[in-house]
Scaffold this motif. Structure first.
Motif, short mmCIF file in Angstrom:
data_model
loop_
_atom_site.label_atom_id
_atom_site.label_comp_id
_atom_site.label_asym_id
_atom_site.label_seq_id
_atom_site.Cartn_x
_atom_site.Cartn_y
_atom_site.Cartn_z
N VAL A 17 -11.15 9.21 -5.99
CA VAL A 17 -9.70 9.06 -5.82
C VAL A 17 -9.23 10.43 -5.37
CG1 VAL A 17 -7.48 8.57 -6.92
CG2 VAL A 17 -9.52 7.37 -7.71
N TRP A 31 0.37 9.89 -1.32
CA TRP A 31 -0.60 8.80 -1.19
C TRP A 31 -1.98 9.28 -1.61
CZ3 TRP A 31 0.09 3.72 0.07
CH2 TRP A 31 1.35 3.36 0.52
N HIS A 32 -2.77 8.35 -2.14
CA HIS A 32 -4.15 8.63 -2.52
C HIS A 32 -5.06 7.55 -1.94
CE1 HIS A 32 -1.98 11.04 -5.43
NE2 HIS A 32 -3.08 11.73 -5.56
N TYR A 34 -8.69 5.66 -2.48
CA TYR A 34 -9.71 5.45 -3.50
C TYR A 34 -10.87 4.68 -2.91
CZ TYR A 34 -7.54 0.82 -3.96
OH TYR A 34 -7.03 -0.42 -3.71
N ARG A 47 -3.12 3.93 -2.34
CA ARG A 47 -2.07 3.66 -3.32
C ARG A 47 -1.15 4.86 -3.38
NH1 ARG A 47 -2.04 -0.66 -7.10
NH2 ARG A 47 -0.48 -0.24 -8.65
N LYS A 48 0.12 4.58 -3.54
CA LYS A 48 1.13 5.64 -3.62
C LYS A 48 1.41 5.97 -5.07
CE LYS A 48 5.59 6.88 -1.75
NZ LYS A 48 6.71 6.47 -0.92
N VAL A 54 -2.33 6.62 -10.08
CA VAL A 54 -3.26 5.95 -9.16
C VAL A 54 -4.62 5.76 -9.83
CG1 VAL A 54 -4.48 6.14 -6.96
CG2 VAL A 54 -2.06 6.75 -7.10
#
Length: 89
Positions: A17, A31-32, A34, A47-48, A54
């Protein structure tokens, strides 16, 4: 050819992540990206949110994927009893 017996034994797990630019057609920041893996299967997603939020969300996804993979244990099939109407005299 994929050895399905080895996949059955291997659980989904989080590979990474990490912070990322927004995915295509998305706006905003924080944002990330994963990556979830299971054997040769790989799931990439975005996912934000902050890293903790997250990571928790991805951990929940992994838990659900593993539950789904092995079947839902602890569920009970409830059968409602059929009640007979008392006979009137």
């Amino acid at each position: 050819m994929i050895d399905e017996s080895s996949l059955a034994e291997e659980s989904f797990r989080i590979l990474s992540v990490r912070p990322s630019k927004p995915p295509h057609d998305a706006q905003g920041s924080n944002w990330h990206c994963y990556v979830i893996v299971q054997g040769t299967n790989t799931i990439h997603g975005y996912r934000k949110g902050n890293l903790g939020v997250v990571t928790n969300a991805v951990e929940e996804m992994v838990t659900q994927l593993n539950e789904r993979r092995i079947g839902k244990r602890g569920r009970v099939h409830l059968v409602m009893p059929t009640w007979k109407k008392p006979q009137e005299n």
